[in-house]
Structures are given as C-alpha cells and as structure tokens.
Design an enzyme around this catalytic site. Structure first.
Site, mmCIF file in Angstrom:
data_model
loop_
_atom_site.group_PDB
_atom_site.id
_atom_site.type_symbol
_atom_site.label_atom_id
_atom_site.label_comp_id
_atom_site.label_asym_id
_atom_site.label_seq_id
_atom_site.Cartn_x
_atom_site.Cartn_y
_atom_site.Cartn_z
ATOM 1 N N HIS A 135 38.851 -15.044 -44.118
ATOM 2 C CA HIS A 135 39.587 -13.817 -44.468
ATOM 3 C C HIS A 135 40.451 -13.273 -43.325
ATOM 4 O O HIS A 135 41.349 -12.463 -43.572
ATOM 5 C CB HIS A 135 38.624 -12.704 -44.891
ATOM 6 C CG HIS A 135 37.890 -12.984 -46.155
ATOM 7 N ND1 HIS A 135 38.526 -13.338 -47.325
ATOM 8 C CD2 HIS A 135 36.564 -12.981 -46.444
ATOM 9 C CE1 HIS A 135 37.620 -13.533 -48.277
ATOM 10 N NE2 HIS A 135 36.426 -13.338 -47.763
ATOM 11 N N ASP A 173 34.334 -21.070 -51.309
ATOM 12 C CA ASP A 173 33.676 -19.776 -51.185
ATOM 13 C C ASP A 173 33.889 -18.983 -52.479
ATOM 14 O O ASP A 173 34.894 -19.182 -53.163
ATOM 15 C CB ASP A 173 34.315 -19.026 -50.008
ATOM 16 C CG ASP A 173 33.505 -17.870 -49.487
ATOM 17 O OD1 ASP A 173 32.839 -18.035 -48.458
ATOM 18 O OD2 ASP A 173 33.556 -16.790 -50.115
#
Lengths: 386, 213
Positions: A131, A167
């Site tokens: 991220h 993910d």
C-alpha cells in the site's frame, strides 16, 4: 540451484502497538512450522544486503523519506499526519525507518539474487508492503519493498516484471507506482474496493500511457469462496501473464483472503490459496525459466491461518511437499498464547463450514466482472502484443 | 467543488477559418470531441465566437448531411454553434452540471474576464462525482443512526476519538426516523472500527461481523 529464504529475527522484531492487527509474530509461527516440518533444510539462508537511501529514493520522495527518518528518531513534526504517519493505522514507533528498511532490503536482495541467477527463487515473508505510495504511508505500509524490488530488477537487470497480488486488499501502491510503465504488469485479485480498503482496484483501472493494458484488476465480491476464486484466477492470470511474457514474477501472497481473516470479507480456504501458489509456480516455469520471488503481505489471523498459508507458499516455491497433518509439538507450543484452537490440518475442512447465503449470486457477479475485464483488456492487448 | 478544480486547463482552440476536414483530423489525432473557436482580431485579445463538437461535423460531406451545400473544405465557421454556453471558474460544479443537462450539451468552455481559461465536459463532472464519493485510501462503513440533531456529529466524533479521519459522507437512505450514512474512513481495519462502534451501540450495516460465518 538453491531456493532462498530471507530471514532475520530483526524483521519481525517491531510491533506497531499491542492492539494493532498487524502481528509480526506470524513470521515466527511460520518459520517454526517450516522448521518442524524440515522444509527449511535445503533453504539457502540468504544474507540480507542493506539497500542505500539512493535506491529508496528511486521509489519514494526525498521529503517523505526525511519525514519518516525524523519521526522514527522521536522528533515531532506537525506535517507527519499528511504523510500518513502517526495515523490510527500507521502509528510511529522508534526506529521505524530502520525496521522497514530491513524489510525492503530483504525483498530487494531476494529479487537481486533471482535476477542474477544466484538463486532459482526466493521468499521474503516479512515483505509485501503493497500500500505504501511515493510520498505516503498507508494501510500498515511505510516503504514499498515490492516496488523497490521491481524497480531494481528493471533498472539493474533490464527485466520485464509481472507482479501478482493475492492479498485481500487491492495492491494500490504497486499499481500506482508503475501505472504508466511498459516494463511492469501488475495483476491484483482482491475484495472489491466498493466494500474494502483501499477502495480502488476496479476493472477500469487499466494503466495509462506506456502502461496501458498492463494494470489488471479482478475485484471479487465479499464472501467469495474457493471455487469462484479459482475460476476467476484461471480465467485472468494465465492469460495476462502469457500475453505479457515476463522475465520475472513477483508474487505478493497476503494471507487475508482466508475465511478466518478478521479484516477482509472473503471466505477462501487454504486449499484455493495453495492452488493459486501452485499455478503461479507453474506459470513461472512456463514463461520465465522459473524465476519467482514471493513475499508475504496482509494476514491478520496470525495463529490459525497465516502459518499454514505461508508454509504452503514456501513449500510450493521451493518445490517441496507440505504434509496434510501439522506437527503436534508445533500446535502445543503455540496453543498457550493462541486465542483460538490451533489447526490440526494443513487444509481446512470446508464441509464443516456454514454455507454462505447468496453463493450463486456471488459466483455470477464474479464471473460477470471477469468477463467485463477481459472484454476491455483483450482489444488493448491485441493492439499491444499482436 | 468548483469548476476550476475539475476543468481541463490546456484547451485546444481553433480558428473559425480552419477547414472542417482539418478539424475532423485534429479531433481524431488529439482524441478530443469539443473545440472552442477563437477569433483573433488585431489589437484585441482573442474572442470566443463558437464551439464545435464531433456531432456538428460528423456528417459534413456525406449524403446524411442536413446541409449538403457544406463541404469538408469549408471553414468551420459555417457549422460552429453560437452563442456559446460558458462556465466561470468559480461556478459550483453542480450548477454547471445542470446547465449542461438543461441544454443537452457535452461541454462548456470556461471563461474568465473574457478570456478562455479552460473547458469542462460531461466526463469531468462524472470524475468529480466519483471523487466526491471518496478517493483516498479508505474503508467503507455504513451506519444507521436515529434522525436527531447531532447524530452525524456524534458519529464522526466517535470515529475521530479512535484516531481516524472521515474522508467522505454520503446519505443513500433516509427513513421516517433514521438516516443511514456511508462513510469512507482512513483505516484498513474497517472491521475493527465497526466492532468498536457496535459496542458503543451503533447499528453498523456494513461491514458485517465475520465471526457468525
């Protein structure tokens, strides 16, 4: 040629805060499981080569790096919050810069050894901070080890890199960092951003300029299960990779798609997760001489789920067999501190799980998403790859 | 949000004397559908005299054209639309969006002090709408509260004391005595926040607790 297992106790030594869902202990749970299963016997315990700040600046902005360093040393900076630092998700902790640099160094080392041919494949379970953006910490990620590794392979070895992100959360950081680049394809399967953080990863995010058609997103419905996931994976991932023809595959194997994960809403079992690792391994063999680097990522059920998923990941990457039964001694060792009963089996007994309502609708929706995605991508790919 | 925040600043404007065929080629090359038309006159700044869209020139020179006397060699002046509906940079976006819909047009040149400073199209308004739903990395929570003064203020306070920021608030549902809000909050752990708010008595509609699976 050897398979590298990047390991340093220091990589799991930090804790964001006691109540924080990101639990570095999952690394020790996984390592101890692999060790008891004697799956690390032939692993090359690769020494981590620390990256310098110049490489860090190849992905992150200088003023952001300076900010991380300052707050890591305990300095107070009013602007920190706008860099995503000191938020509920990304609390500042002492030596944060050094700790995350360690993780990034491990991923870059893994990529370097595989790209140079020193290692056949390599795994860094502490990595997977997908991220983090050029100038912002996000979703427990301060620096983006994956982007640093990919950039290293592109810059120093001239490789075309395919990034596959499994993910439960969209791999937004890596996607945006390479959004207009011709050398990198990013593929992310995740719970739809309509419901889950970070709120991106839609089928229409396709990449732009030189990167058009190289950003591939498969947003899945909440409560998607094994069969639907495998179907979507099979429809998109092999096709995309065969079109792109990478020289190296980087796999982010976050373990939070599992039904037990408390942060996401997907409902996979370890069986579908293992299947996806297996397919990536096969595709690496087919397309890029087996060259594969895998990292960890999310995974917030640290006792029951993450160790099984990542033991399966390592076994698959290093071409070993994972037994169906987990060692009694390992279970006993961790049961004392686990809030839930430690699992006995590698694969979940899905027949004991309560049936998900609306299963046919969920499957149909996922199928429609894949169809729409491919209908958009295929003309672009035809133009691009012929 | 104002027009100046969403407009395209690099406007490709054309001269009224440009042949229609060339305009067509330029549209294809630049992948643009609307050109403001600026007339230069000596000693004065260029004046916005018209606008042309792909729709205005699409059939020129073909049997389908309503004006068969116009050919691709004619100046674009002959098919341009005037007077031009314009927007000002400080107009609220919802107001300009209404102008667009009322007149069923696709774009508005943005004019400030008689000078062309930008252009907004339907796509820009759509992007603005998407942006308003919250673009920052965030978790989506849907929470129902009783319709009373301070309900939203209390909810946002409850979130902020837990260390999180609210990036956007939408109201998809309003019943007789309750309102549900869709919030975008800057956390990856929407479930953790939902759990904690439920414990405080909030009726969280999303995310659903996972432990009853």
């Amino acid at each position: 040629m050897a398979y590298g297992f990047l390991y340093d106790p220091a990589l799991g030594s930090f804790e964001l805060s006691e109540s924080h869902p990101f639990k570095p202990i999952r690394l020790e749970l996984t390592r101890s499981l692999l060790s008891e299963l004697v799956l690390l016997k032939d692993a090359q315990l690769t020494a981590i080569e620390t990256i310098d700040e110049a490489s860090l600046a190849g992905v992150h902005q200088k003023r952001y790096i300076d900010m991380v360093k300052a707050v890591s040393q305990g300095q107070t900076r009013a602007e920190a919050y706008s860099y995503g630092l000191g938020t509920g998700d990304n609390p500042i902790f002492p030596k944060m810069h050094e700790a995350i640099m360690g993780i990034c160094s491990a991923t870059v080392t893994a990529v370097d050894k595989v790209a140079s041919g020193e290692l056949k494949r390599a795994v860094n379970l502490a990595g997977g901070l997908h991220h983090a953006l050029a100038d912002k910490a996000s979703g427990f990620c301060v620096y983006n080890d994956l982007a640093l590794g990919i950039e290293h392979a592109v810059k120093h070895y001239g490789l075309r890199v395919a990034y596959v992100d499994l993910d439960a959360h969209h791999g937004d950081g890596v996607q945006w960092l390479f959004y207009d680049r011709a050398e990198v394809m990013t593929i992310s399967l995740h719970e739809s951003g309509r419901y889950l953080f970070p709120g991106t990863g839609y089928t229409y995010e396709l990449g732009r300029h030189d990167g058009r058609g190289l950003s591939v997103n498969v947003p899945l419905e909440p409560f998607s299960e094994d069969d639907s996931f495998v179907e979507c994976f099979e429809a998109v991932v092999p096709l995309a990779l065969r079109r792109f023809k990478p020289d190296l595959i980087v796999l982010q194997a976050g373990a939070d798609m599992h039904r037990y994960d408390p942060l996401a809403d997907l409902a996979l079992s370890t069986r579908a997760m293992a299947k996806s690792y297996q397919r990536i391994s096969e595709l690496a063999d087919e397309l890029c001489d087996g060259k594969l680097v895998a990292t960890g990522g999310g995974g917030y059920d640290p006792y029951r789920t993450v160790p099984r998923a990542w033991a399966l990941l390592w076994a698959t990457v290093s071409r070993q067999q994972m037994p169906e039964l987990l060692p009694e001694s390992w279970r006993q060792r961790w049961q004392a501190q686990s809030p839930e009963t430690m699992p006995e089996q590698t694969f979940d007994d899905v027949s004991s799980w309560k049936e998900i309502p609306r299963r046919p609708q969920i499957e149909a929706q996922n199928r429609a998403t894949v169809k729409r995605l491919l209908a958009t991508l295929e003309p672009i790919w035809r133009e691009r790859f012929g | 949000m104002l027009v100046k925040n969403i407009m395209t600043k690099k406007v490709v404007a054309i001269d009224p004397e440009m042949p229609i065929g060339d305009v067509y080629t330029l549209m294809e090359q630049r992948n643009i559908r609307h050109f403001p038309i600026l007339e230069q006159s000596e000693g004065k700044s260029a004046k916005l005299v018209g606008i042309v869209s792909d729709r205005d020139i699409r059939t020129v020179g073909s049997d389908l054209s309503a004006q068969p006397e116009i050919s691709l060699k004619d100046p674009v002046r002959r098919v341009m639309v005037q007077p031009v509906m314009t927007a000002s940079p400080l107009d609220p976006v919802e107001e300009s969006a209404k102008v667009l819909r009322t007149h069923k047009i696709g774009a508005l040149p943005v004019v400030e002090n008689d000078e062309l400073v930008g252009i907004v199209t339907g796509i820009d308004f759509l992007d603005a709408l998407v942006k308003m739903t919250g673009v920052e990395a965030a978790s989506r929570l849907e929470i129902e509260v009783a319709d009373r003064p301070n309900a939203l203020a209390d909810l946002i306070r409850a979130i902020s004391v837990r260390g999180f920021s609210v990036y956007s608030v939408l109201t998809p549902q309003k019943d007789a005595d309750s309102v549900s809000f869709v919030l975008r909050v800057n956390t990856i752990d929407g479930h953790g926040l939902a759990r904690s708010l439920s414990e405080d008595g909030y009726n969280v509609l999303w995310p659903l607790p996972k432990n009853n699976l």
